[in-house]
Design a protein around this motif. Structure first.
Motif, PDB file in Angstrom:
ATOM      1  N   LEU A 193      49.316  39.800  49.358  1.00 54.65           N
ATOM      2  CA  LEU A 193      50.112  39.609  48.139  1.00 54.65           C
ATOM      3  C   LEU A 193      49.198  39.434  46.931  1.00 54.65           C
ATOM      4  CD1 LEU A 193      53.020  37.212  49.228  1.00 54.65           C
ATOM      5  CD2 LEU A 193      53.072  39.700  48.933  1.00 54.65           C
ATOM      6  N   GLU A 194      48.158  38.643  47.144  1.00 52.98           N
ATOM      7  CA  GLU A 194      47.225  38.359  46.066  1.00 52.98           C
ATOM      8  C   GLU A 194      46.504  39.635  45.618  1.00 52.98           C
ATOM      9  OE1 GLU A 194      45.028  34.618  46.972  1.00 52.98           O
ATOM     10  OE2 GLU A 194      43.462  35.736  45.874  1.00 52.98           O
ATOM     11  N   ALA A 195      46.120  40.440  46.574  1.00 53.53           N
ATOM     12  CA  ALA A 195      45.459  41.709  46.233  1.00 53.53           C
ATOM     13  C   ALA A 195      46.406  42.573  45.403  1.00 53.53           C
ATOM     14  CB  ALA A 195      45.037  42.440  47.498  1.00 53.53           C
TER      15      ALA A 195
ATOM     16  N   GLN B 106      38.566  42.692  50.641  1.00 56.80           N
ATOM     17  CA  GLN B 106      37.660  41.757  49.965  1.00 56.80           C
ATOM     18  C   GLN B 106      38.118  40.312  50.133  1.00 56.80           C
ATOM     19  OE1 GLN B 106      37.729  43.457  45.981  1.00 56.80           O
ATOM     20  NE2 GLN B 106      35.486  43.511  46.032  1.00 56.80           N
ATOM     21  N   ARG B 107      39.412  40.148  50.288  1.00 51.21           N
ATOM     22  CA  ARG B 107      39.951  38.801  50.468  1.00 51.21           C
ATOM     23  C   ARG B 107      39.981  38.388  51.935  1.00 51.21           C
ATOM     24  NH1 ARG B 107      41.811  40.959  45.981  1.00 51.21           N
ATOM     25  NH2 ARG B 107      42.141  39.626  44.150  1.00 51.21           N
ATOM     26  N   GLY B 108      39.362  39.173  52.776  1.00 48.37           N
ATOM     27  CA  GLY B 108      39.212  38.760  54.186  1.00 48.37           C
ATOM     28  C   GLY B 108      40.185  39.402  55.156  1.00 48.37           C
ATOM     29  N   CYS B 109      41.015  40.336  54.698  1.00 47.01           N
ATOM     30  CA  CYS B 109      41.955  40.964  55.628  1.00 47.01           C
ATOM     31  C   CYS B 109      41.244  41.980  56.509  1.00 47.01           C
ATOM     32  CB  CYS B 109      43.082  41.674  54.871  1.00 47.01           C
ATOM     33  SG  CYS B 109      44.129  40.548  53.962  1.00 47.01           S
TER      34      CYS B 109
ATOM     35  N   PHE C 136      44.613  52.574  46.990  1.00 45.24           N
ATOM     36  CA  PHE C 136      43.398  52.127  47.667  1.00 45.24           C
ATOM     37  C   PHE C 136      42.898  50.794  47.115  1.00 45.24           C
ATOM     38  CE2 PHE C 136      38.721  52.045  48.223  1.00 45.24           C
ATOM     39  CZ  PHE C 136      38.736  51.854  49.592  1.00 45.24           C
ATOM     40  N   GLU C 137      43.179  50.574  45.844  1.00 44.47           N
ATOM     41  CA  GLU C 137      42.762  49.308  45.234  1.00 44.47           C
ATOM     42  C   GLU C 137      43.367  48.123  46.007  1.00 44.47           C
ATOM     43  OE1 GLU C 137      43.327  49.573  40.973  1.00 44.47           O
ATOM     44  OE2 GLU C 137      42.960  47.403  40.820  1.00 44.47           O
ATOM     45  N   LEU C 138      44.586  48.312  46.477  1.00 42.98           N
ATOM     46  CA  LEU C 138      45.248  47.249  47.239  1.00 42.98           C
ATOM     47  C   LEU C 138      44.513  47.016  48.561  1.00 42.98           C
ATOM     48  CD1 LEU C 138      47.757  45.363  47.700  1.00 42.98           C
ATOM     49  CD2 LEU C 138      48.766  47.293  48.927  1.00 42.98           C
ATOM     50  N   VAL C 139      44.231  48.117  49.257  1.00 44.73           N
ATOM     51  CA  VAL C 139      43.560  48.014  50.553  1.00 44.73           C
ATOM     52  C   VAL C 139      42.190  47.356  50.389  1.00 44.73           C
ATOM     53  CG1 VAL C 139      42.582  49.364  52.452  1.00 44.73           C
ATOM     54  CG2 VAL C 139      44.764  50.045  51.430  1.00 44.73           C
ATOM     55  N   TYR C 140      41.471  47.833  49.395  1.00 44.97           N
ATOM     56  CA  TYR C 140      40.127  47.310  49.172  1.00 44.97           C
ATOM     57  C   TYR C 140      40.190  45.827  48.778  1.00 44.97           C
ATOM     58  CZ  TYR C 140      35.277  47.184  47.655  1.00 44.97           C
ATOM     59  OH  TYR C 140      33.952  46.861  47.531  1.00 44.97           O
ATOM     60  N   GLY C 141      41.149  45.514  47.903  1.00 42.11           N
ATOM     61  CA  GLY C 141      41.303  44.129  47.463  1.00 42.11           C
ATOM     62  C   GLY C 141      41.661  43.212  48.619  1.00 42.11           C
ATOM     63  N   ALA C 142      42.505  43.699  49.502  1.00 46.00           N
ATOM     64  CA  ALA C 142      42.895  42.885  50.656  1.00 46.00           C
ATOM     65  C   ALA C 142      41.681  42.660  51.554  1.00 46.00           C
ATOM     66  CB  ALA C 142      44.014  43.579  51.429  1.00 46.00           C
TER      67      ALA C 142
ATOM     68  N   ASN D 291      40.653  47.789  58.417  1.00 43.06           N
ATOM     69  CA  ASN D 291      39.626  47.940  59.454  1.00 43.06           C
ATOM     70  C   ASN D 291      38.709  49.125  59.155  1.00 43.06           C
ATOM     71  OD1 ASN D 291      40.653  45.814  60.814  1.00 43.06           O
ATOM     72  ND2 ASN D 291      41.108  46.909  62.704  1.00 43.06           N
ATOM     73  N   ILE D 292      39.245  50.114  58.456  1.00 46.73           N
ATOM     74  CA  ILE D 292      38.395  51.260  58.133  1.00 46.73           C
ATOM     75  C   ILE D 292      37.382  50.858  57.060  1.00 46.73           C
ATOM     76  CG2 ILE D 292      38.405  53.614  57.204  1.00 46.73           C
ATOM     77  CD1 ILE D 292      41.030  54.007  58.709  1.00 46.73           C
ATOM     78  N   VAL D 293      37.843  50.077  56.106  1.00 45.16           N
ATOM     79  CA  VAL D 293      36.911  49.566  55.098  1.00 45.16           C
ATOM     80  C   VAL D 293      35.827  48.732  55.784  1.00 45.16           C
ATOM     81  CG1 VAL D 293      36.687  48.326  52.926  1.00 45.16           C
ATOM     82  CG2 VAL D 293      38.883  49.372  53.508  1.00 45.16           C
ATOM     83  N   GLU D 294      36.283  47.871  56.674  1.00 42.97           N
ATOM     84  CA  GLU D 294      35.352  46.984  57.385  1.00 42.97           C
ATOM     85  C   GLU D 294      34.333  47.799  58.199  1.00 42.97           C
ATOM     86  OE1 GLU D 294      34.606  43.949  57.394  1.00 42.97           O
ATOM     87  OE2 GLU D 294      34.054  43.238  59.403  1.00 42.97           O
ATOM     88  N   THR D 295      34.806  48.845  58.834  1.00 42.97           N
ATOM     89  CA  THR D 295      33.925  49.667  59.660  1.00 42.97           C
ATOM     90  C   THR D 295      32.838  50.316  58.807  1.00 42.97           C
ATOM     91  OG1 THR D 295      35.793  50.157  61.098  1.00 42.97           O
ATOM     92  CG2 THR D 295      33.875  51.574  61.310  1.00 42.97           C
TER      93      THR D 295
END
Ligand code: SF4
Lengths: 240, 627
Positions: free
Chosen positions: B546-548, B528-531, B520-526, B122-126
């Protein structure tokens, strides 16, 4: 035991951003305003010990109003002017009370009693014709009922008694519509529902609304065809 | 690029009619600070839906402090729900603040509350919706300075690529100093790098970009952080801690929302910190020492807060309200003062003993909803491991007392997957529920009409940093499922309802708790995948997480289950709540031996290290000894 309480009727408006509040949100906000005002409100004896206050009929989300009402039961008789000032000071201005008066303690619940509404609707759209809007509404009235969805639930409202009258006026920005409705225990007709149905009729085929503003400009009680003002001091309630 | 500061409500308004709950976006609540003259502007963000973020006390405290500071204004912002954010993107409307509907990207400082791990995407999204570069390193000279802080700032490493500064510990005082540091540096024409340097001089502020991550044989695969060469910053940044709660505003919550929110009531923080020492509990370790608010202040604050907000309920909030040494008198006094006003008092958590039940009875009047207890583990052995100092007898006495006082529905909280847990411990959860139900039937009577029931809620243990269990791996997800199944099957009584948490959410939570900066790569990847809105069951997308993970070469489930070596340098040790590693290790060993440790507010200091490290002390108003 004699009931030593007092019933204060308060008129308030709903405008600005707060038009987007839902009915429950309005009720919550008004109740909290009353608590903040410091008025000696009465609390029910029920399990939840709630404040004794009744509201006029729910206004749809997004609708403005110049005349909404609540009846508040007070433990002491506070001067109406003072009570109004206290309420004003404690209420958000967009839900500001503007008139208060005592009404007889016994009497029907506001929600059912105020059964007539007048609405002013602005339907924006450059190509819209007032005649076509009028025709569309007539066709809906003719049909006798509207089937519509509220959320994901199918609903029906009859139009013969709930739609009293309408008058459409041509404006540069679209059509101004004055609408009179009547509610009963079978339901109330919401202007947006009526217009959605009207725009689905042949008279308005292809017509485009860019936006719409709904405002309730008044509420009354209908008694034998006569309209009674909410604050009418001469009206005696027939207690049934 | 910094956007111009202007009111853009007119662009938002046409969207209101099309979204669920437009009241989320209205502002102008009673008590909101409408005067926003700045000239220095801060926006505090809780990156979740309005109804979840608005009740947050932390934001309320910081909002008031900033608005009270000379020359600084503070507004709020929440993350628009998915319907609204889609419409805003379509219409080209950036994220706006509430009070003045100004673009968030126009502010001088933007602060995020890290309420829990699952707020990460949500922070990335914000930031994305605001149009602020997501990574701190990509920001322009004049872009907003991004702050973060809050309960989940312990191990902020996986998120800190997004933050310019992380404020550790109690925000009172710290937030204003940090904002002033930015303002003064900016006024002096400082570059962004110089602004960050100035921030690092504020006590309790951690500036991630001034630290390098080193991975070597002494660390886990995530490494540890050390000051960059030449950066004049401390090796360990300690949290800020206010020594005395009574000097803080007892009624920080001045705003009254229009829409129904979670915790829709006035909250008075009656104490901060908890020293019971449950070994799984991060809050218990990171909020020390214990600081109680004096009786008179609590009672006056409740009365005054109810009057000015118009709420009809006041909650005495804290980690362990019934531990307040004056709890009983507070409730008595409140009852005297509030009687006849149709006001309710509530306490969020009950102690698992007769005192807890008596206090619950004191606030509930004639109402008898459900009563909640948290034994956390089914057997005495495991409760000793986790240092949950309650006995079988405590539970039975509390339950009997509650049934006798009129309660019919009992709710029990447990955790699954705690270190050393065996099948016997799992089966004991069901057995404990049966025992409580049996007591209820004894007291109230058998048969359908008695209405006696027990519901059991079982969460999955997540190892958290700065707890004695920080080295543990999480129980592998398949094993969690097997044990959940075992527990459910052992229950044959239809008056016992067992529910358990989604093990998948816990896997992500554990992974985020364990990772270092590269996470952070995981968070960002998730993201990007719509999480996003991962804390909302209907929005959580496990497969995408999981995919991220796979995309960066990690198996999330394996990572969550990975234990760390007791001697390894951990990714979060350069930011500290004051609790010493030696103490945590000792507690870990005692756990393994099943030896409990007492509560320092009821006995004597047990050497956690917080008080000497921070120069503070427990601040107890009355006497907790012998309770
Ligand atoms: S240092 Fe001692 S007194 Fe202070 S919180 Fe830790 S155990 Fe308690």
């Amino acid at each position: 035991m004699a009931d030593e309480t007092f019933r204060l009727r308060v008129a308030y408006r709903k405008d600005g951003r707060l038009a987007y509040l839902g009915h429950l949100e309005v009720i919550n906000t008004v109740e909290r305003s009353i608590r903040r005002s410091g008025l000696p409100f009465s609390v029910g004896n029920g399990f939840a010990r709630r404040m004794r206050v009744q509201f006029s009929q729910a206004l749809p989300v997004g609708a403005f109003s110049e005349g909404e009402y609540y009846d508040l039961v007070l433990e002491e008789e506070v001067d109406t002017h003072e009570a109004l000032e206290l309420l004003k000071a404690a209420s958000p201005s967009a839900l500001g009370p503007y008139r208060a008066a005592y009404v007889p303690r016994r009497g029907p619940a506001l929600e059912a009693w105020l059964n007539r509404s007048l609405w002013q609707v602005e339907i924006h759209g450059e190509e819209l014709s007032a005649d076509a809007v009028s025709e569309g509404i007539a066709a809906v009235k003719e049909a006798g009922k509207i089937d519509f969805m509220r959320g994901d639930k199918p609903r029906t409202i009859e139009t013969v008694t709930t739609l009293v009258s309408w008058e459409a006026t041509q404006e540069a920005w679209g059509v101004a519509l004055a609408l009179e409705t009547r509610s009963s225990n079978l339901g109330a007709l919401r202007p947006a529902v009526l217009l959605d149905a009207a725009f689905g009729t042949e008279a308005l085929a292809g017509a485009v609304r860019s936006s719409q503003r709904v405002c309730r400009s008044g509420q009354w009680h209908e008694e034998n065809g006569r309209l009674v003002e909410p604050f009418d001091a001469n009206f005696t309630w027939s207690l049934t | 690029m910094r956007l111009p500061r202007q009111d853009r409500y007119a662009e938002l308004e046409p969207l209101l009619a099309k979204v669920e709950h437009p009241a989320r976006y209205l502002d102008h609540e009673w008590g909101a600070v409408e005067q926003q003259d700045g000239p220095f502007h801060v926006c505090m963000i809780y990156a979740d839906a309005y109804e979840v973020g608005q009740p947050n006390l932390g934001i309320a405290i910081l909002y008031n402090e900033l608005n009270a500071a000379e020359g600084i204004s503070c507004e709020r912002c929440y993350l628009p729900w998915v319907d609204m954010s889609a419409l805003m993107r379509e219409a080209g409307v950036p994220l706006l603040s509430l009070e003045t509907s100004s673009p968030v990207a126009s502010f001088d400082v933007v602060g995020f509350t890290l309420a829990h791990e699952m707020i990460a995407t949500n922070i990335v999204e914000t930031l994305d919706l605001a149009g602020i570069p997501i990574r701190a390193e990509d920001r322009d000279e004049d872009d907003a300075i991004i702050f973060a802080g809050g309960p989940s700032a312990w191990n902020c490493e996986p998120l800190c690529a997004m933050f310019d500064a992380v404020l550790l510990g109690d925000g009172e005082g710290e937030i204003v100093e940090a904002a002033q540091a930015v303002r003064d540096a900016r006024a002096a024409g400082a570059t962004r790098a110089e602004v960050l340097k100035a921030l690092s001089k504020v006590r309790g502020v951690y500036v991630p970009s001034l630290y390098d991550v080193v991975v070597d044989e002494t660390s886990t695969r995530w490494g540890y952080a050390v000051p960059k060469p030449g950066a004049d910053v401390p090796e360990v940044v300690y949290k800020r801690c206010i020594p005395d709660l009574s000097v803080t505003d007892p009624v920080p919550q001045k705003m009254v929302p229009y829409m129904g929110i979670v915790q829709d009531r006035l909250a008075i923080e009656v104490l901060r910190g908890c020293a019971r020492g449950c070994r799984f509990c991060q809050a218990g370790m990171t909020y020390r020492p214990v600081r109680e608010r004096p009786l008179e202040q609590v009672v006056d604050a409740a009365e005054q807060g109810l009057r000015t907000t118009g709420y009809d309920e006041v909650s005495l909030s804290s980690l362990s309200t019934t531990d307040h040494s004056q709890c009983e008198q507070i409730l008595l006094r409140l009852d005297e003062r509030l009687r006849g006003k149709g006001v309710r008092v509530s306490i969020p958590s009950q102690r698992l003993d007769s005192f807890g039940v008596d206090m619950a009875a004191a606030v509930s009047g004639s109402r008898r909803g459900g009563l909640t207890f948290a034994p956390e583990a089914g057997t005495q052995r495991l409760r000793d491991v986790i240092n949950k100092n309650v006995t079988e007898d405590d539970l039975e006495r509390a339950a009997r007392n509650a049934f006798e006082l009129g309660w019919r529905r009992m709710k029990l909280y447990f955790m699954m997957g705690l270190p050393t847990e065996t099948d016997d411990d799992v089966l004991a959860i069901t057995a404990a529920a049966r025992r409580v139900l049996e007591i209820g039937r004894e007291v109230v009577g058998r048969g359908y009409k008695s209405g006696v029931s027990v519901s059991v809620s079982v969460s999955v243990f997540v190892p958290k940093c700065f707890t004695p269990f920080q080295w543990c791996g999480q129980l592998p997800i398949d094993e969690v499922r097997r044990r959940q199944d075992l527990m459910i099957r052992a229950n044959r009584d239809r008056d016992i309802h067992i529910s358990y948490h989604d093990a998948q959410v816990s896997v992500v939570e554990a992974a985020l708790s364990k990772m270092g900066r590269a996470g952070f790569e995981l968070v960002y990847g998730a993201w990007q995948r719509g999480c996003r809105f991962d804390a909302w069951t209907d929005q959580f997308k496990y497969e995408q997480w999981l995919e991220a993970g796979r995309a960066m070469g990690i198996d999330l489930e394996e990572l969550a289950a990975e234990p760390y070596d007791l001697e390894a340098r951990l990714p979060w040790e350069h930011t500290s709540p004051g609790v010493s590693k030696g103490f945590l290790k000792r507690e870990w060993r005692r756990a393994a031996e099943g030896v409990t440790t007492s509560d320092c507010t009821m006995t004597s200091c047990v050497g956690c290290g917080v008080c000497p490290a921070l120069g503070v002390d427990n601040h107890i108003e009355g006497d907790r000894h012998g309770r």
